[in-house]
Every structure is written in C-alpha cells, then in structure tokens.
Design a protein around this motif. Structure first.
Motif, PDB file in Angstrom:
ATOM      1  N   MET A   1       0.836  -1.201   0.000  1.00 46.02           N
ATOM      2  CA  MET A   1       0.000   0.000   0.000  1.00 46.02           C
ATOM      3  C   MET A   1       0.875   1.257   0.000  1.00 46.02           C
ATOM      4  N   GLU A   2       0.308   2.339  -0.474  1.00 42.20           N
ATOM      5  CA  GLU A   2       1.023   3.602  -0.572  1.00 42.20           C
ATOM      6  C   GLU A   2       1.406   4.126   0.808  1.00 42.20           C
ATOM      7  N   LYS A   3       2.615   4.645   0.927  1.00 41.55           N
ATOM      8  CA  LYS A   3       3.084   5.258   2.162  1.00 41.55           C
ATOM      9  C   LYS A   3       2.571   6.693   2.251  1.00 41.55           C
ATOM     10  N   PHE A   4       2.431   7.175   3.494  1.00 44.00           N
ATOM     11  CA  PHE A   4       1.875   8.518   3.650  1.00 44.00           C
ATOM     12  C   PHE A   4       2.790   9.577   3.053  1.00 44.00           C
ATOM     13  N   VAL A   5       4.105   9.337   3.063  1.00 42.76           N
ATOM     14  CA  VAL A   5       5.032  10.315   2.488  1.00 42.76           C
ATOM     15  C   VAL A   5       4.722  10.557   1.017  1.00 42.76           C
ATOM     16  N   ASP A   6       4.250   9.516   0.324  1.00 46.01           N
ATOM     17  CA  ASP A   6       3.892   9.669  -1.088  1.00 46.01           C
ATOM     18  C   ASP A   6       2.598  10.467  -1.247  1.00 46.01           C
ATOM     19  N   ILE A   7       1.664  10.225  -0.337  1.00 46.16           N
ATOM     20  CA  ILE A   7       0.416  11.005  -0.344  1.00 46.16           C
ATOM     21  C   ILE A   7       0.730  12.480  -0.123  1.00 46.16           C
ATOM     22  N   TYR A   8       1.599  12.729   0.841  1.00 50.55           N
ATOM     23  CA  TYR A   8       1.965  14.104   1.186  1.00 50.55           C
ATOM     24  C   TYR A   8       2.636  14.798   0.003  1.00 50.55           C
ATOM     25  N   GLN A   9       3.556  14.113  -0.650  1.00 53.21           N
ATOM     26  CA  GLN A   9       4.258  14.709  -1.779  1.00 53.21           C
ATOM     27  C   GLN A   9       3.295  15.044  -2.913  1.00 53.21           C
ATOM     28  N   ARG A  10       2.354  14.152  -3.172  1.00 51.61           N
ATOM     29  CA  ARG A  10       1.385  14.401  -4.242  1.00 51.61           C
ATOM     30  C   ARG A  10       0.493  15.595  -3.898  1.00 51.61           C
ATOM     31  N   ALA A  11       0.102  15.703  -2.638  1.00 51.97           N
ATOM     32  CA  ALA A  11      -0.718  16.847  -2.222  1.00 51.97           C
ATOM     33  C   ALA A  11       0.051  18.156  -2.379  1.00 51.97           C
ATOM     34  N   CYS A  12       1.336  18.130  -2.044  1.00 50.57           N
ATOM     35  CA  CYS A  12       2.165  19.329  -2.219  1.00 50.57           C
ATOM     36  C   CYS A  12       2.215  19.738  -3.691  1.00 50.57           C
ATOM     37  N   GLU A  13       2.384  18.757  -4.565  1.00 47.20           N
ATOM     38  CA  GLU A  13       2.442  19.045  -5.999  1.00 47.20           C
ATOM     39  C   GLU A  13       1.121  19.606  -6.499  1.00 47.20           C
ATOM     40  N   ARG A  14       0.019  19.032  -6.045  1.00 42.38           N
ATOM     41  CA  ARG A  14      -1.290  19.488  -6.500  1.00 42.38           C
ATOM     42  C   ARG A  14      -1.618  20.889  -5.986  1.00 42.38           C
ATOM     43  N   LYS A  15      -1.121  21.221  -4.828  1.00 39.69           N
ATOM     44  CA  LYS A  15      -1.403  22.544  -4.273  1.00 39.69           C
ATOM     45  C   LYS A  15      -0.314  23.570  -4.599  1.00 39.69           C
ATOM     46  N   GLY A  16       0.701  23.134  -5.312  1.00 38.83           N
ATOM     47  CA  GLY A  16       1.698  24.078  -5.790  1.00 38.83           C
ATOM     48  C   GLY A  16       3.005  24.062  -5.031  1.00 38.83           C
ATOM     49  N   SER A  17       2.948  23.773  -3.730  1.00 34.53           N
ATOM     50  CA  SER A  17       4.153  23.726  -2.914  1.00 34.53           C
ATOM     51  C   SER A  17       3.798  23.213  -1.533  1.00 34.53           C
ATOM     52  N   LEU A  19       4.531  24.777   1.192  1.00 30.94           N
ATOM     53  CA  LEU A  19       4.047  25.951   1.926  1.00 30.94           C
ATOM     54  C   LEU A  19       2.566  26.196   1.650  1.00 30.94           C
ATOM     55  N   ALA A  20       2.173  26.051   0.375  1.00 27.75           N
ATOM     56  CA  ALA A  20       0.767  26.259   0.013  1.00 27.75           C
ATOM     57  C   ALA A  20      -0.118  25.214   0.677  1.00 27.75           C
ATOM     58  N   LEU A  21       0.349  23.979   0.726  1.00 32.94           N
ATOM     59  CA  LEU A  21      -0.425  22.923   1.376  1.00 32.94           C
ATOM     60  C   LEU A  21      -0.572  23.196   2.867  1.00 32.94           C
ATOM     61  N   GLN A  22       0.525  23.551   3.519  1.00 32.84           N
ATOM     62  CA  GLN A  22       0.490  23.805   4.951  1.00 32.84           C
ATOM     63  C   GLN A  22      -0.486  24.927   5.307  1.00 32.84           C
ATOM     64  N   ALA A  23      -0.605  25.902   4.419  1.00 31.14           N
ATOM     65  CA  ALA A  23      -1.512  27.030   4.671  1.00 31.14           C
ATOM     66  C   ALA A  23      -2.979  26.611   4.641  1.00 31.14           C
ATOM     67  N   LEU A  24      -3.263  25.462   4.023  1.00 31.06           N
ATOM     68  CA  LEU A  24      -4.640  24.987   3.903  1.00 31.06           C
ATOM     69  C   LEU A  24      -5.085  24.118   5.078  1.00 31.06           C
ATOM     70  N   LEU A  25      -4.152  23.713   5.928  1.00 33.54           N
ATOM     71  CA  LEU A  25      -4.471  22.786   7.005  1.00 33.54           C
ATOM     72  C   LEU A  25      -5.090  23.513   8.203  1.00 33.54           C
ATOM     73  N   SER A  26      -6.100  22.911   8.784  1.00 37.75           N
ATOM     74  CA  SER A  26      -6.830  23.516   9.903  1.00 37.75           C
ATOM     75  C   SER A  26      -6.036  23.443  11.201  1.00 37.75           C
ATOM     76  N   ASP A  27      -6.289  24.398  12.080  1.00 38.52           N
ATOM     77  CA  ASP A  27      -5.689  24.375  13.410  1.00 38.52           C
ATOM     78  C   ASP A  27      -6.316  23.255  14.235  1.00 38.52           C
ATOM     79  N   VAL A  28      -5.520  22.654  15.099  1.00 33.56           N
ATOM     80  CA  VAL A  28      -5.989  21.588  15.983  1.00 33.56           C
ATOM     81  C   VAL A  28      -5.698  21.993  17.421  1.00 33.56           C
ATOM     82  N   LEU A  29      -6.704  21.916  18.278  1.00 35.86           N
ATOM     83  CA  LEU A  29      -6.550  22.316  19.673  1.00 35.86           C
ATOM     84  C   LEU A  29      -5.884  21.226  20.510  1.00 35.86           C
ATOM     85  N   SER A  30      -5.261  21.649  21.589  1.00 37.97           N
ATOM     86  CA  SER A  30      -4.697  20.713  22.558  1.00 37.97           C
ATOM     87  C   SER A  30      -5.824  20.188  23.445  1.00 37.97           C
TER      88      SER A  30
END
Length: 229
Positions: A1-17, A19-30
C-alpha cells in the motif's frame, strides 16, 4: 500500500508547494484547550451543522446571529426547558431557518450534553479525554445519544471546533477504497473500523494530527489540483 510520504508529496504538488499545502491545514486544539470549550459552544456547533446538512451552508451562516439570539446563546440548561409552545414560536421565527425537525434537535442534544456532564464533569473534558485512535467511537456515541448527529455531522462539528478528527468526504472515501483500506459500507461498524485502522497507520507513519492527514489525503486526490499544468 502507498506510504503517507507519497500522499503528502502528491498533495504538495497538487497545491503548488509544501508551503501552500500547509496554509490549507486547519488548526488543531490541545486537550486542555478542548476541555475549556464551554458546553454552549458544543451545542451551537452541533446545531449549526445539523441545519447546514442538506441545506445551503451560507444561508445558515448568514443567519447565525439570529440563531444565537433565538436560542439564547445555546445554554444547555435553558435549551432543555424548551416546550411545545417555544418550539412552535421558533418554527415561525424569521431569524432562523424554520425547519421543525431540526429545531427539535436543540433540546435533545442539550439533554445529551447535560447527561454526559453529570458523569464526566464537563462535556469539553469528555471530548478531550476521548482517544483519537478511536475517534469513530466518539462519532457513534454522539449519534447514539444525540439527535441527527449521524453521517458526517459529528465529525464536521468536531472539526469546526478544532478537535482532531478525520472526515470521510467523498475524496477520502475514494482514496481508501482505491487503495484497499475500505471494502465495507462507509458507516457500517466494519467500515468505520477499517477507516480508523487506515488513519491510525498513517498517523504512526507521519506523527501528524488526524485532521491534517484527512485534509492531505483529500488534497492528494480528486479535482482539486493547483499549481500543476
């Protein structure tokens, strides 16, 4: 099965970078921040998501100040006192969306919150103490003890409040099925167990919150490409 690192890399490519991907992620509370959320905010969020389900989200959002006023700030101890006369008046109140079957969920979900508080001290503490590696169990608990909190409603409500949870959107479901993580009904006990197992594995690989894993998977598939030819 696909490793998460590959999922992450593909998401970065689709969102442009990355940094762009990280900006789309929601805040999570403690956990301590979750425990401090007042009960009325949980009830308000459940109510908003229930009303948005199957309806135009922006209409509910634009009317939300009216909802807060009509339901007296969603204080659970006040909301359980809503009787048939109050319900009828709310069904005629133009400040809110006048859907009776959804209006009646407010006192019902208020009672659920109060019942849980009797046992756990506060509803926020109950949510904060729930193990994220069995977050689907929390969805089921809210569905079973609350009103109209099935499907993705519990998960969307938790996400809005900053609580760590994945959401089984169409893109996420499609990914899990395509990669043989899921072969049962999405909301069946077997299906939820399979989904939880997949996310637990991805969390072990990435050490990321379930929220971010869920969003990254969604951004890695479907018609959401940005920054690619």
């Amino acid at each position: 099965m696909e490793k998460f690192v590959d999922i992450y890399q593909r998401a970065c490519e689709r969102k442009g970078s990355e940094l762009a991907l990280q900006a789309l992620l929601s805040d999570v509370l403690s956990p301590s921040e979750i425990a401090a959320i007042p009960a009325d905010r949980f009830l308000a969020c459940f109510t908003e998501t229930v009303f948005q389900s199957g309806f135009v989200w922006s209409v509910v959002r634009n009317k939300w100040p009216g909802f807060e006023a009509a339901f007296f700030g969603f204080e659970p101890k006040k909301m359980v006192l809503l009787n048939e006369q109050h319900i009828e008046r709310l069904c005629q109140d133009e400040r809110i969306v006048r859907a009776r079957q959804k209006i009646v969920t407010v006192p019902q979900n208020a009672q659920m919150i109060l019942d849980i508080e009797k046992e756990h001290g506060s509803f926020g503490q109950f949510i904060a103490d729930w193990p994220v590696d069995y977050i689907t169990g929390l969805w089921l608990h809210l569905k079973q003890h609350g009103s109209r909190l099935g499907g993705n409603i519990a998960a969307y409500s938790l996400r809005k409040l900053g609580i760590d949870t994945f959401i089984l959107t169409k893109d996420v479901e499609s990914y899990l099925r395509h990669h043989q993580w899921l072969d049962a009904g999405l909301t069946s006990k077997k299906g939820l167990k399979q989904c939880q197992s997949a996310f637990n594995e991805f969390q072990q690989q990435s050490q990321l919150p379930m929220t971010h894993i869920s969003q990254i998977i969604a951004y890695s598939v479907g018609d959401n490409r940005v920054g690619m030819a």
